[in-house]
Design a protein around this motif. Structure first.
Motif, PDB file in Angstrom:
ATOM      1  N   ILE A  40       0.874  -1.179   0.000  1.00  0.00           N
ATOM      2  CA  ILE A  40       0.000   0.000   0.000  1.00  0.00           C
ATOM      3  C   ILE A  40       0.911   1.228   0.000  1.00  0.00           C
ATOM      4  CG2 ILE A  40      -1.850   1.217   1.206  1.00  0.00           C
ATOM      5  CD1 ILE A  40      -2.441  -1.352   2.732  1.00  0.00           C
ATOM      6  N   PHE A  41       0.634   2.170  -0.901  1.00  0.00           N
ATOM      7  CA  PHE A  41       1.460   3.385  -0.997  1.00  0.00           C
ATOM      8  C   PHE A  41       0.643   4.627  -0.690  1.00  0.00           C
ATOM      9  CE2 PHE A  41       3.124   0.657  -4.539  1.00  0.00           C
ATOM     10  CZ  PHE A  41       4.341   0.331  -3.958  1.00  0.00           C
ATOM     11  N   GLU A  42       1.304   5.608  -0.132  1.00  0.00           N
ATOM     12  CA  GLU A  42       0.699   6.931  -0.027  1.00  0.00           C
ATOM     13  C   GLU A  42       1.823   7.968  -0.086  1.00  0.00           C
ATOM     14  OE1 GLU A  42      -3.181   7.592   1.711  1.00  0.00           O
ATOM     15  OE2 GLU A  42      -2.096   8.575   3.325  1.00  0.00           O
ATOM     16  N   VAL A  43       1.590   9.051  -0.816  1.00  0.00           N
ATOM     17  CA  VAL A  43       2.625  10.074  -0.993  1.00  0.00           C
ATOM     18  C   VAL A  43       2.157  11.393  -0.398  1.00  0.00           C
ATOM     19  CG1 VAL A  43       4.027  11.337  -2.662  1.00  0.00           C
ATOM     20  CG2 VAL A  43       3.380   8.978  -3.127  1.00  0.00           C
ATOM     21  N   LYS A  44       3.041  12.022   0.360  1.00  0.00           N
ATOM     22  CA  LYS A  44       2.739  13.338   0.939  1.00  0.00           C
ATOM     23  C   LYS A  44       3.898  14.298   0.721  1.00  0.00           C
ATOM     24  CE  LYS A  44      -0.498  11.659   4.322  1.00  0.00           C
ATOM     25  NZ  LYS A  44      -0.919  11.571   5.714  1.00  0.00           N
ATOM     26  N   SER A  45       3.546  15.548   0.527  1.00  0.00           N
ATOM     27  CA  SER A  45       4.574  16.573   0.370  1.00  0.00           C
ATOM     28  C   SER A  45       5.322  16.753   1.691  1.00  0.00           C
ATOM     29  CB  SER A  45       3.921  17.888  -0.051  1.00  0.00           C
ATOM     30  OG  SER A  45       4.852  18.938   0.072  1.00  0.00           O
ATOM     31  N   ARG A  46       6.625  16.961   1.608  1.00  0.00           N
ATOM     32  CA  ARG A  46       7.385  17.218   2.828  1.00  0.00           C
ATOM     33  C   ARG A  46       7.363  18.696   3.197  1.00  0.00           C
ATOM     34  NH1 ARG A  46      11.538  13.653   1.269  1.00  0.00           N
ATOM     35  NH2 ARG A  46      13.070  15.276   0.934  1.00  0.00           N
TER      36      ARG A  46
END
Lengths: 469, 469
Positions: A305-311
């Motif tokens: 499972i992937f999730e991407v968030k801005s740093r």
């Protein structure tokens, strides 16, 4: 005819030229990396048969699907009895057999099954198209929005997971946006449920866990309790909420917790493979992080499972997500096709890039390099042939369409952020020289007609075709 | 769950990778010329308020608009009386307030009025988006199809007409498709109606005339008679059907016929201006032809009318069209904004290019330059880093995701028209040399690992980024 005050439906948007150009910049960056990574594009219709979509997104999802009214005398075949019931839900299937797509994943599964004999597996496809949801609009959430998806079906190789993490890194590095790529594995969650003896409550468990970011640990535990998960099970699972350390350290702690679960150990093995190989190949700007509470409500995920968030920036929502699904095409009759895919949230990426001021300047404006002033038909005859020559060399050029006051023509150039204004009046026509004015610096100089093409051509090499080439 | 045999609604299409690539080739060619000619992109929502669209396309058009069922309990506010009537048409406005756009012109007019304060006029916009019509599907006619439009509003300069003819020429020359651009002017038709004393029957006259191609002269005259146009008027108009000679000769003949009509003489003047200036600037491959019977049913055209047809192949329908409209934004409350625009019919252009075999080869296939064979995790570790290096240089590269039989991997390369297969087994790994196989010629040779990037980079310069760059 009464004059209507024009507006658009709530949750939808008009996009101005500057907005389209910025959206295109994001889309083209994503698309370019999809292609470089060997994905091929497909497109599916905006509307599908209603039966293709119904029952794939849960009850809530079914309600949020936009249904299209049948054409013609759509009531003629509806029985009076059904009509009298006045039951909106029940009537739908009698007056609507088409609906706008809700995501790109279900249409893709339908595509794979329908075209299985034309496809060479593993099939790596990308798809960039709008989807529609009758959701309540809010910041970053619209009723019409684009999804940008890449999926591979027909391979259960974990190299795909490694590839997708590299793809996320490549796209967000190209967009100059540093991100965290969070990863988890549904097998870990299954293993934990097994160890806690709540395997039959896996969905309740993951749905509650998925809300951790939004509602916090206590509320998640409360929801689990309310769903009938025992306090003992929750106690046993609570290390999940307080995992410390980096990717590998967390996996080590998890190993002892999952030592009695085969599926849990498989999850650890998969996460280890992915971590080691991503580490070996290297990421440019993204960071890979293990987030064992990452669950993403979708119950079709079976592995990663992937999730991407801005740093950076204020926008904390997900700007991308995905995962491994072992049987998505099963619902359409094609079994045992494992797939894995990721999605980019165009609108949210847009918000983040805007907030962080990461759009390249030339994407926010019109591209016109040379606006020729219109002094009337005599000059225009010469100007239009010069304009044609410039365009043939790839220079964006135009003549102001009317013999308007100079001020008006310059205002047009200014408002449209034209790079140079070219002045050819009767004097210039006689001398075969143009006055050229740099609209940014205000510099003005003369150029022979024959020098115009070389001048703009040279000027152009740095900026031309940035959008289309 | 019962297994569904997957299908899509009639009149809609799935597009395979080869088809998407070919469509993108057309779209990008058009888009590139739009940009070069100084047009800026906008996008509008897929669905508009139903009231925005209703009444703009005639009764037939209203029927062909796809309506979207309101969300939630859409029947709750419908009175029992209305429901009991079982009148499909009447019920629509009670259960649907949104509809899929039918073309790009009305949404554009709505956009201009709604955003008039943000726009600098003349406003040159292009828009490439799908539209939907509940039409009976047939060859080249679908229920979902793309329109590619460019319009200028806020200028009545005839230079725009000259520009649009040049734009058609530029696009179709770039597509290597020789076309005839037919032109007429609504003022000529108005003048003829005036001369024949049937000005109040102008619409009946032009609607009938517009069918000349399809039903022939006799049937057109029959239709005019049936609409109450007198035999005397038809007799007077009949030179229209037998005009001989080239553009200028026809205009000369027309001059005597229209000598008593101010509007007719204005039409001749406009057509003359356009012809002279197009001739002066020159066309690359297109031909400009006067077609005095060209009427295009749309009653909002007030000046120039365009239609484009391929000069080659079997497909005789229009592949583009447009015209001048003096008051399109009037329906939304903004008067006196003259506009002119043209449209490209993507699907029909596709059919013609396919028939004439005019698609460049590289547009029909996947772009993968290098497929690396997968020999297992040891080799894969090295291969994945090489793949990353190649991609960074813009080379489309991939590793087969699984350690499958060589035959299966080569079959994948073959089916996907991969240019080169790269073989790195344990021997090659030891020697730091790859075997490279040209899949088209069958040639095979060795390359040092360090030589791979330069090799593909060089190979690539001719083909890379053809799609995205």
């Amino acid at each position: 005819m009464a004059i209507q005050k024009p507006s658009i439906p709530k949750g939808t948007r008009d996009f101005s030229p500057a907005e389209v150009n910025r959206r295109q910049y994001i889309i083209q960056t994503i698309q370019q990396q999809f292609v470089l990574h060997g994905f091929s594009p497909i497109e599916t219709p905006s509307f599908e048969n209603l039966s293709t979509l119904t029952g794939k997104y849960g009850e809530e999802g079914d309600r949020l699907i936009f249904k299209i009214l049948n054409s013609g005398d759509y009531l003629s075949k509806v029985s009076d009895t059904i009509l009298e019931e006045k039951n909106s839900q029940k009537l739908i299937s009698h007056i609507s057999d088409k609906a706008l797509r809700y995501d790109l994943t279900v249409p893709f599964a339908r595509y794979v099954v329908q075209h299985q004999n034309e496809i060479t597996f593993p099939f790596k496809r990308y798809q960039i198209q709008p989807v529609w949801r009758a959701d309540r609009p809010q910041k970053g959430r619209y009723r019409e929005f684009y999804q940008c998806d890449a999926d591979v079906v027909g391979s259960d190789s974990l190299w795909q997971e490694v590839e997708f993490i590299g793809l996320y890194d490549a796209v967000f590095s190209a967009l100059r946006l540093p991100v965290d790529i969070q990863i988890n594995n549904r097998k870990i969650l299954s293993g934990l449920a097994e160890v806690a003896n709540i395997s039959d409550q896996l969905i309740d468990f993951t749905v509650a866990l998925d809300k951790l970011d939004k509602i916090g640990e206590d509320a998640v535990k409360q929801e689990m309790l309310s769903k009938g998960i025992s306090p003992q099970a929750i106690e046993l699972l609570s290390p999940l909420f307080s995992m410390q350390g980096n990717y590998q350290e967390q996996l080590t702690q998890l190993s002892s917790l999952l030592s009695t679960s085969e599926i849990g150990k498989k999850g650890i093995e998969e996460l280890t493979f992915v971590f080691e190989n991503v580490h070996h190949i290297g990421l440019d700007t993204a960071k890979l992080e293990l987030n064992l509470t990452l669950a993403r409500g979708l119950d079709y995920y079976t592995g990663a499972i992937f999730e991407v968030k801005s740093r950076q920036g204020e926008f904390s929502s997900s700007i991308g997500g995905g995962g491994r699904y072992d049987d998505l095409t099963g619902i359409f009759g094609l079994k045992d096709i494992s797939g894995v895919g990721i999605s980019f949230g165009l609108d949210r990426i847009y918000l983040v890039l805007e907030e962080l001021n990461l759009f390249p300047d030339e994407k926010t404006s019109n591209q016109t390099q040379a606006l020729f002033i219109n002094f009337g038909s005599q000059e225009a005859k010469t100007v239009t042939t010069l304009v044609k020559k410039l365009r043939r060399e790839g220079v964006v050029a135009e003549m102001y369409p009317e013999e308007a006051r100079m001020k008006k023509q310059l205002n047009y150039a200014d408002k449209n952020k034209v790079a140079y204004v070219v002045i050819i009046g009767s004097e210039e026509l006689k001398a075969q020289k143009a006055q050229v004015k740099n609209m940014e610096t205000g510099d003005q100089f003369d150029l022979d007609f024959e020098a115009l093409v070389p001048f703009f051509n040279q000027n152009n090499s740095s900026t031309s075709c940035k959008k289309d080439c």
